[in-house]
Write an enzyme that holds these catalytic residues in place. Structure first.
Site, PDB file in Angstrom:
ATOM      1  CD  GLU A 174      -5.738  -3.000  -2.950  1.00 12.67           C
ATOM      2  OE1 GLU A 174      -6.579  -3.665  -2.316  1.00 12.67           O
ATOM      3  OE2 GLU A 174      -4.892  -2.271  -2.402  1.00 12.67           O
ATOM      4  CG  ASP A 188      -2.888  -6.160  -4.111  1.00 14.05           C
ATOM      5  OD1 ASP A 188      -3.923  -5.686  -4.610  1.00 14.05           O
ATOM      6  OD2 ASP A 188      -2.851  -6.564  -2.928  1.00 14.05           O
ATOM      7  CG  HIS A 215      -2.080  -0.951   1.109  1.00 15.61           C
ATOM      8  ND1 HIS A 215      -2.905  -1.260   2.163  1.00 15.61           N
ATOM      9  CD2 HIS A 215      -2.551  -1.670   0.070  1.00 15.61           C
ATOM     10  CE1 HIS A 215      -3.807  -2.141   1.792  1.00 15.61           C
ATOM     11  NE2 HIS A 215      -3.618  -2.411   0.525  1.00 15.61           N
ATOM     12  CG  HIS A 250      -9.654  -7.170  -4.659  1.00 14.80           C
ATOM     13  ND1 HIS A 250     -10.305  -5.974  -4.779  1.00 14.80           N
ATOM     14  CD2 HIS A 250      -8.760  -7.007  -3.632  1.00 14.80           C
ATOM     15  CE1 HIS A 250      -9.841  -5.127  -3.861  1.00 14.80           C
ATOM     16  NE2 HIS A 250      -8.902  -5.732  -3.169  1.00 14.80           N
TER      17      HIS A 250
HETATM   18 FE1  FEO Z   1      -7.283  -5.462  -1.502  1.00 23.02          FE
HETATM   19 FE2  FEO Z   1      -4.574  -7.605  -1.779  1.00 23.02          FE
HETATM   20  O1  FEO Z   1      -5.738  -6.237  -2.288  1.00 23.02           O
END
Ligand code: FEO
Length: 396
Positions: free
Chosen positions: A81, A83, A23, A79
């Protein structure tokens, strides 16, 4: 290189031993992490998630060694995001028409990140996708961790691809919980929950209950970060239900910063008072500017109560303390008591300011705080000791 999860299911992700923060700089990853992606090879072939963007080319190159990309029938994006979705642009250049199964929210968040109009197939709770012998069932879990998050269950193998839920930032080549160091696994799992998922605790509890109500059997939880729960996977579900429910242990955490050790000595004296009243309580002290922020927040998550100590500096607490108090506000810890103390020369507002911020963050304050003019003398040391006794008494 693929790693076998079970017959017909392989791990094809990336283990990141090098990462020091996730993050951005927000989360310390002392033990590295992994971005777990999975290949399911049935009569149809499905890819579950990808990896973080810096490893996109490596991911696609490795995947090509394992499977003809044109044979991937479905991509499951649990997801958006980056990553987990970060390798999609590189992958979709090669197989642009492959359907991507994701939540309705991800059909906006994925284009929001990558500005691509891929072949999205939005799914709702309970929707299924047959792969041949086994079937995928989709279970959206909004806010665990983003609105677009989802879990996917594979029948036959009884694997729950849980994405962020139940994960840890823990690099480990052997994948499975029964092969991992149990203390490290627990520490990284609780740190991950405390620092990332705490604000969503009531929602997470409901999402878990929703999934349990489906009665889908689970023999293995395949997370998107860190270790896969193969041995007794129910343990992490039960643990999450405890963590969601205003979790606390018999612990009081004292966090302080200090310029000339006056505030430090107050902290240590109060700690002795707490132990005098409650000898079995874990009392832990952290220097806010020296200890790791995320490790401190994990200890706060564990605690029944916290004490915040700072010299009064420019009419308030030192910046290290203010930064932590802002984290408290965002993380929405539940059911915890708190107080504050300060050493001051002329104005002495730090304790009052920190108490107000603690209340704003949802803590229950026990008193008006403790103030020391300059350094403690013998009489004030006795008062600090008694403050610790009284704080412990008010906490238990
Ligand atoms: Fe919410 Fe590992 O991403």
């Amino acid at each position: 290189m693929r790693k076998k999860v079970t017959d017909g299911v392989s791990w094809v992700g990336k283990i990141d031993w090098e990462i020091q923060t996730a993050h951005g700089k927000e989360y310390s990853t002392h033990k590295g992490t992994s971005y777990n992606a999975y290949l399911i090879e049935d009569e149809k072939t499905a890819l579950v998630d990808t990896v973080w963007e810096p490893y996109a080319d490596e991911f696609v190159a490795n995947l090509q060694l394992e499977v003809d990309l044109d044979k991937i029938d479905y991509i499951i994006c649990n997801h958006a995001e980056p990553d987990h979705s970060g390798a999609l642009p590189a992958l979709m250049k090669l197989i642009p028409d492959t359907p991507i199964y994701c939540t309705k929210q991800a059909t906006t968040s994925l284009p929001g990140h990558y500005h691509q109009d891929w072949n999205f197939h939005p799914v709702s709770a309970g929707d299924t996708l047959n792969l041949g012998k086994n079937t995928l069932t989709f279970q959206p879990i909004p806010m665990v961790h983003w609105p677009d998050s989802m879990m996917t269950h594979l029948s036959g193998k009884n694997i729950l691809f849980s994405n962020d839920a139940f994960g840890q930032h823990y690099a480990h080549e052997l994948l499975f919980n029964d092969l991992a160091d149990q203390c490290t696994l627990h520490e990284e799992a609780i740190k991950y929950f405390a620092n990332i998922l705490t604000p969503f605790s009531p929602i997470i509890k409901n999402r878990i209950m929703d999934f349990l109500a489906t009665a889908l059997p689970v023999e293995l939880i395949a997370t998107s970060h860190g270790i896969l729960w193969r041995k007794n996977p129910e343990q992490v579900i039960e643990q999450y239900l405890q963590w969601c429910d205003a979790y606390q242990e018999d612990q009081i955490t004292i966090i302080y910063d200090s310029m000339y050790n006056s505030t430090k000595v107050i902290a240590e004296t109060i700690a002795r008072g707490i132990l005098q009243h409650s000898p079995a309580t874990q009392v832990k002290l952290f220097h806010a500017a020296k200890a790791d922020k995320n490790d401190i927040l994990t200890e706060v998550f564990r605690s029944k109560a916290v004490l915040m100590g700072s010299p009064t500096f420019n009419k308030g607490p030192l910046s290290s303390m203010s930064a932590l108090l802002e984290e408290f506000r965002g993380l929405k810890f539940m059911g915890k008591k708190a107080s504050a103390f300060t050493s001051y020369g002329w104005s002495g507002e730090a304790a009052k300011e920190m108490l107000a911020q603690l209340v704003d963050a949802g803590f229950t304050t026990t008193d008006e705080g403790f103030r020391v003019h300059w350094r403690m003398d013998t009489e004030e040391r006795a008062k600090a000791l008694q403050f610790g006794v009284d704080f412990a008494s008010a906490t238990f």
